[in-house]
Motif scaffolding. Structure first.
Motif, PDB file in Angstrom:
ATOM      1  N   ARG A  78       0.724  -1.238  -0.021  1.00 54.09           N
ATOM      2  CA  ARG A  78      -0.058  -0.066   0.159  1.00 54.09           C
ATOM      3  C   ARG A  78       0.830   1.041   0.047  1.00 54.09           C
ATOM      4  O   ARG A  78       0.503   2.041   0.921  1.00 54.09           O
ATOM      5  CB  ARG A  78      -0.837   0.103   1.123  1.00 54.09           C
ATOM      6  N   LEU A  79       1.960   1.407  -0.863  1.00 57.17           N
ATOM      7  CA  LEU A  79       3.159   2.375  -0.883  1.00 57.17           C
ATOM      8  C   LEU A  79       2.090   3.509  -1.504  1.00 57.17           C
ATOM      9  O   LEU A  79       1.278   3.453  -2.334  1.00 57.17           O
ATOM     10  CB  LEU A  79       3.835   2.025  -1.770  1.00 57.17           C
ATOM     11  N   VAL A 135       1.869  -1.723 -17.476  1.00 59.44           N
ATOM     12  CA  VAL A 135       3.301  -2.418 -17.146  1.00 59.44           C
ATOM     13  C   VAL A 135       3.754  -2.106 -15.488  1.00 59.44           C
ATOM     14  O   VAL A 135       4.104  -3.038 -14.904  1.00 59.44           O
ATOM     15  CB  VAL A 135       4.575  -1.812 -17.826  1.00 59.44           C
ATOM     16  N   THR A 136       3.459  -0.967 -15.087  1.00 59.30           N
ATOM     17  CA  THR A 136       3.427  -0.794 -13.785  1.00 59.30           C
ATOM     18  C   THR A 136       2.284  -0.374 -12.808  1.00 59.30           C
ATOM     19  O   THR A 136       2.267   0.157 -12.145  1.00 59.30           O
ATOM     20  CB  THR A 136       4.534   0.663 -13.605  1.00 59.30           C
ATOM     21  N   ALA A 137       1.402  -1.264 -13.448  1.00 59.65           N
ATOM     22  CA  ALA A 137      -0.153  -1.096 -12.754  1.00 59.65           C
ATOM     23  C   ALA A 137      -0.711   0.089 -12.440  1.00 59.65           C
ATOM     24  O   ALA A 137      -1.263   0.422 -11.610  1.00 59.65           O
ATOM     25  CB  ALA A 137       0.032  -1.779 -11.384  1.00 59.65           C
ATOM     26  N   TYR A 140       3.087  -3.975  -8.005  1.00 59.98           N
ATOM     27  CA  TYR A 140       3.356  -2.905  -8.551  1.00 59.98           C
ATOM     28  C   TYR A 140       3.681  -3.088 -10.164  1.00 59.98           C
ATOM     29  O   TYR A 140       3.939  -2.306 -10.882  1.00 59.98           O
ATOM     30  CB  TYR A 140       4.394  -2.026  -8.193  1.00 59.98           C
ATOM     31  N   PHE A 141       3.635  -4.524 -10.647  1.00 62.32           N
ATOM     32  CA  PHE A 141       4.044  -4.852 -11.989  1.00 62.32           C
ATOM     33  C   PHE A 141       3.171  -5.746 -12.655  1.00 62.32           C
ATOM     34  O   PHE A 141       2.447  -6.657 -12.108  1.00 62.32           O
ATOM     35  CB  PHE A 141       5.514  -5.351 -11.965  1.00 62.32           C
ATOM     36  N   GLU A 146       3.172  -9.886 -17.062  1.00 60.74           N
ATOM     37  CA  GLU A 146       4.275  -9.959 -18.128  1.00 60.74           C
ATOM     38  C   GLU A 146       5.320  -9.502 -17.481  1.00 60.74           C
ATOM     39  O   GLU A 146       6.589  -9.768 -18.004  1.00 60.74           O
ATOM     40  CB  GLU A 146       3.791  -9.335 -19.528  1.00 60.74           C
ATOM     41  N   THR A 147       5.536  -8.411 -16.873  1.00 62.03           N
ATOM     42  CA  THR A 147       6.790  -7.641 -16.184  1.00 62.03           C
ATOM     43  C   THR A 147       7.270  -8.477 -15.157  1.00 62.03           C
ATOM     44  O   THR A 147       8.376  -8.315 -14.671  1.00 62.03           O
ATOM     45  CB  THR A 147       6.252  -6.187 -16.061  1.00 62.03           C
ATOM     46  N   ARG A 148       6.494  -9.258 -14.400  1.00 60.69           N
ATOM     47  CA  ARG A 148       6.973  -9.543 -13.156  1.00 60.69           C
ATOM     48  C   ARG A 148       8.264 -10.557 -13.308  1.00 60.69           C
ATOM     49  O   ARG A 148       9.121 -10.551 -12.593  1.00 60.69           O
ATOM     50  CB  ARG A 148       5.891 -10.608 -12.209  1.00 60.69           C
ATOM     51  N   SER A 149       8.173 -11.213 -14.401  1.00 60.90           N
ATOM     52  CA  SER A 149       9.231 -12.149 -14.708  1.00 60.90           C
ATOM     53  C   SER A 149      10.669 -11.418 -14.718  1.00 60.90           C
ATOM     54  O   SER A 149      11.823 -11.735 -14.531  1.00 60.90           O
ATOM     55  CB  SER A 149       8.880 -13.305 -15.631  1.00 60.90           C
TER      56      SER A 149
END
Length: 326
Positions: free
Chosen positions: A15-16, A28-30, A151-152, A155-158
């Motif tokens: 929850r930043l 890509v970054t939610a 936050y990603f 597809e970007t998490r990996s």
């Protein structure tokens, strides 16, 4: 109210307080600014590598480089990242506490540049409970997973996870290269899975060589760096890795882009006495080599420690196989 246990901190990490703007940030970054989660990933990587020795996160070259590497993997064609923004604004999330550089000094209400941040801030301290948690691998892994999954995009998490593996492995590899500069067997102890080894080796070799040369070009002597960790030099193998599998710092030199190119093209050579020689092809009538002609006969700018100086046999190989003698 969230507790102080690992569950509480995992929830805080999820929850930043970030800039949530669908027009400014893609899926890509939610659809939110990635600065804070990327900074926290860097901090976890530094703890994992044993680079942080106390509850003080400083604005170091390593932190800046890791942040830049994450940013380039996540947003390779997007806006440039600014480490100062998350380092300053993360204090609004309650567990990150800025420490003024000078006693009794007050930190400004808004800092957006690294130069000013370094002038006013010594570093950041974590909550004591959080600091205790990040010293434990199990909890570091959990907090890292929360950041990546929250936050990603899927597809970007990996990609982010891969860069985390590479960052940690490259740091360990570079430290081994610097501690055992004459041992060619260091490469056999790469602390990562096979799939990550090429990237870890490249990043680790670069860090070791550039560190040994203190970011200064061995041929022209230039040293130019930015506050966010960019440097004018790269690590160049004297004998290509494909020939020898040799990542010893002595089989490398820190070179700026121009000197790197002319060295790889065989337009310059370094003798066994560490003097620079130029190929006749450098000064053909069609060329305008500028300052490069002034390097002829000069000694290289070497590392402060003798074991890191270029290996004579490697220089001889370069002269016999790469240098354009006529």
């Amino acid at each position: 109210m969230m507790g102080d246990g690992i569950d509480g901190y995992a929830e805080r990490f999820a929850r930043l307080r970030t800039n949530r703007n669908r027009k400014g940030w893609s899926g890509v970054t939610a659809h939110q600014a990635p600065h804070k989660p990327l900074l926290l990933l860097c901090v976890l990587d530094l703890f994992e590598s044993g680079k942080v020795f106390s509850n003080l996160v400083e604005i170091t070259d390593d932190l800046a480089e890791l942040f830049g590497r994450y940013w380039e993997r996540v947003l390779p064609f997007g806006r440039s990242g600014n480490l100062a923004l998350p380092f300053f604004h993360l204090q609004s999330d309650g567990f990150w506490h800025l420490l003024p550089k000078h006693e009794d000094a007050r930190i400004g209400p808004q800092i957006s540049s690294l130069s000013r941040l370094q002038e006013e801030v010594l570093g950041a301290r974590l909550d004591e409970d959080l600091y205790d948690f990040v010293l434990i691998k199990e909890y570091r892994d959990r907090l890292r997973s929360v950041l990546i999954e929250t936050y990603f995009s899927s597809e970007t998490r990996s990609i982010v996870l891969e860069q985390s593996f590479i960052n940690r492995g490259a740091f360990v590899y570079s430290e081994e290269l610097l501690k055992h500069p004459e041992d060619p067997r260091v490469k056999e102890a790469l602390p990562v899975e096979e799939a990550y080894r090429p990237a870890v080796r490249d990043q680790g070799f670069r860090r070791a060589v550039v560190t040994a040369y203190r970011h200064r070009c061995a041929l022209c002597g230039i040293r130019v760096r930015t506050l966010d960790g960019h440097t004018a030099v790269a690590a160049a193998h004297i004998v290509p890795w494909s020939e020898t599998r040799d990542d010893r710092p002595a089989n490398g030199m820190a070179l700026c882009r121009m000197c790197h190119w002319v060295f790889d093209e065989g337009l310059m050579w370094v003798s066994s006495g560490y003097e620079i020689s130029a190929s006749p092809q450098l000064t053909t009538s069609a060329n305008l080599p500028g300052y490069l002609t002034n390097l002829e006969g000069r000694g290289i700018v070497g590392p402060s420690q003798k074991p890191f100086w270029p290996d004579i046999e490697s220089l001889r190989w370069h002269h016999e196989n790469v240098f354009r003698a006529r």
